[in-house]
Motif scaffolding. Structure first.
Motif, mmCIF file in Angstrom:
data_model
loop_
_atom_site.group_PDB
_atom_site.id
_atom_site.type_symbol
_atom_site.label_atom_id
_atom_site.label_comp_id
_atom_site.label_asym_id
_atom_site.label_seq_id
_atom_site.Cartn_x
_atom_site.Cartn_y
_atom_site.Cartn_z
ATOM 1 N N ASP A 205 0.325 -1.182 -0.715
ATOM 2 C CA ASP A 205 -0.168 -0.056 -0.185
ATOM 3 C C ASP A 205 0.725 1.176 -0.528
ATOM 4 O O ASP A 205 1.335 1.781 1.368
ATOM 5 N N PRO A 206 1.396 1.759 -1.428
ATOM 6 C CA PRO A 206 1.552 2.840 -1.456
ATOM 7 C C PRO A 206 1.452 4.222 -0.330
ATOM 8 O O PRO A 206 2.783 4.960 0.109
ATOM 9 N N VAL A 207 0.822 4.700 -0.763
ATOM 10 C CA VAL A 207 0.214 5.801 -0.084
ATOM 11 C C VAL A 207 0.349 5.921 1.243
ATOM 12 O O VAL A 207 0.747 6.208 2.019
ATOM 13 N N LYS A 208 -0.457 4.311 2.112
ATOM 14 C CA LYS A 208 0.374 4.033 3.650
ATOM 15 C C LYS A 208 1.642 4.233 4.128
ATOM 16 O O LYS A 208 2.117 4.749 4.694
ATOM 17 N N THR A 209 2.331 3.211 2.773
ATOM 18 C CA THR A 209 4.031 3.477 3.086
ATOM 19 C C THR A 209 4.560 5.109 3.055
ATOM 20 O O THR A 209 5.769 5.136 4.474
ATOM 21 N N ILE A 210 4.068 6.152 2.417
ATOM 22 C CA ILE A 210 5.063 7.070 2.467
ATOM 23 C C ILE A 210 4.401 8.095 3.747
ATOM 24 O O ILE A 210 4.595 8.230 4.985
ATOM 25 N N ALA A 211 2.318 8.019 3.863
ATOM 26 C CA ALA A 211 2.394 7.697 5.338
ATOM 27 C C ALA A 211 3.136 8.011 6.154
ATOM 28 O O ALA A 211 3.050 8.092 7.393
ATOM 29 N N ASP A 212 3.388 6.253 6.181
ATOM 30 C CA ASP A 212 4.649 5.359 7.998
ATOM 31 C C ASP A 212 5.785 6.598 7.780
ATOM 32 O O ASP A 212 5.833 6.664 8.738
ATOM 33 N N LEU A 213 6.961 6.881 6.191
ATOM 34 C CA LEU A 213 7.597 7.396 6.501
ATOM 35 C C LEU A 213 7.720 9.039 7.073
ATOM 36 O O LEU A 213 8.556 9.229 7.018
ATOM 37 N N LYS A 214 6.267 9.368 6.906
ATOM 38 C CA LYS A 214 5.976 10.535 6.956
ATOM 39 C C LYS A 214 6.020 10.258 8.515
ATOM 40 O O LYS A 214 6.289 11.793 9.422
ATOM 41 N N ALA A 215 5.064 9.554 8.900
ATOM 42 C CA ALA A 215 5.115 10.044 10.693
ATOM 43 C C ALA A 215 6.164 9.677 12.115
ATOM 44 O O ALA A 215 6.102 9.710 12.768
ATOM 45 N N ILE A 216 7.572 8.918 10.836
ATOM 46 C CA ILE A 216 8.191 8.395 11.731
ATOM 47 C C ILE A 216 8.654 9.780 13.351
ATOM 48 O O ILE A 216 8.802 11.112 12.691
#
Ligand code: DX5
Ligand code: ZN
Length: 216
Positions: A205-216
Motif C-alpha cells: 500500500d504505497p499511500v500508507k507507506t508514504i504516510a508511515d515515512l512521514k510519521a517517523i
C-alpha cells in the motif's frame, strides 16, 4: 518539522504512469522525485524530457528532478520547461557549479546539488548559501533497489554542521536505499527530505507507506 518525502517515480510501473502519479497525488508525498540517467554519467538510462512533461501534466506535487547526466547545463531550461520545481545537478558533473546554480535560480527553480557517496561535503563550503537542497546519495547512482550505505549517517551530520556554521537555510535530502528501518536515524542526524523508490512502490500500500515515512 516533520520529514518531507519524495517518492522516486523510477520505481513506478511505467506502463501505468498516469495512475501512479494520481496515486502519489492522493498521498502525503511532498515531491515526486524524477531520476534522469543518461547512460554516461551513470551506467543506466531512465527517461528524459517528454516523460518528465507527461508526469508534470498529471502531477499535483512539485517535481524534484535529479539529473544524473554529464553536461547538465545543456538541459536545465528544458527540464524547467518540463515542470521541474527543483533541479538537482551532480557536483561531480559540474566544472562551473556556481554558474549552473545561477542558471537554475534564474529559471525560477530551486537549486539542488547532489553528491556521490565518495564526495566529501567539505567541497560545498564556498557554495552552500546558493543551494536550496543538498542531496546525499546513499547508494551509487544509476539503479533503484540498492543497499543503503551506512556512512551516510555521518555525512549528514557533517553537512548539517557545515550548513549551520554558514548560517544557511539549505535542506538535506537523502537518496537511495531509504526504508522505515533507516529513516528515523536519518531524520535524527538532520535529514529534511527522504527519497524512497522501491520501498514505496514495492509495498502493498504505497499511500500508507508514504504516510508511515512521514510519521517517523
Ligand atoms: C538512484 C536514484 C534514486 C533511486 C532510489 O540512482 O537516484 O533516486 O531511484 O531508489 P531506491 O529508493 O529504490 O533506492
Ligand atoms: Zn535520485
Amino acid at each position: 518539522m516533520s520529514i518531507q518525502v519524495a517518492p522516486s517515480i523510477l520505481a513506478a510501473d511505467f506502463a501505468n504512469l498516469q495512475s501512479e502519479v494520481e496515486m502519489l497525488n492522493r498521498s502525503e508525498a511532498d515531491y515526486i522525485h524524477v531520476d534522469i540517467m543518461d547512460g554516461v554519467f551513470v551506467p543506466n538510462i531512465s527517461f528524459g524530457i517528454p516523460v518528465t512533461e507527461a508526469i508534470y501534466r498529471h502531477s499535483k506535487k512539485p517535481l524534484d528532478v535529479h539529473l544524473m547526466v554529464v553536461n547538465p547545463d545543456l538541459y536545465l531550461e528544458a527540464f524547467r520547461n518540463a515542470g521541474a520545481s527543483v533541479i538537482s545537478v551532480h557536483l561531480e558533473a559540474c566544472s562551473h557549479l556556481h554558474r549552473s546554480l545561477q542558471t537554475i535560480r534564474s529559471l525560477g527553480a530551486k537549486t539542488g546539488v547532489t553528491l556521490n557517496p565518495h564526495t566529501p561535503v567539505s567541497g560545498l563550503g564556498d557554495i552552500i548559501q546558493d543551494i536550496d537542497i543538498v542531496c546525499l546519495m546513499s547508494v551509487n547512482p544509476g539503479f533503484g533497489g540498492q543497499k543503503f550505505i551506512e556512512n551516510t549517517y555521518h555525512k549528514i551530520a557533517r553537512l548539517k554542521d557545515l550548513i549551520l556554521s554558514k548560517g544557511s537555510k539549505t535542506l538535506i535530502e537523502v537518496d537511495g536505499g531509504v526504508n522505515l528501518e533507516n529513516a528515523p536515524r536519518l531524520k535524527e542526524m538532520g535529514a529534511d527530505i527522504l527519497v524512497a523508490g522501491s520501498f514505496v512502490f514495492n509495498s502493498m500500500d504505497p499511500v500508507k507507506t508514504i504516510a508511515d515515512l512521514k510519521a517517523i
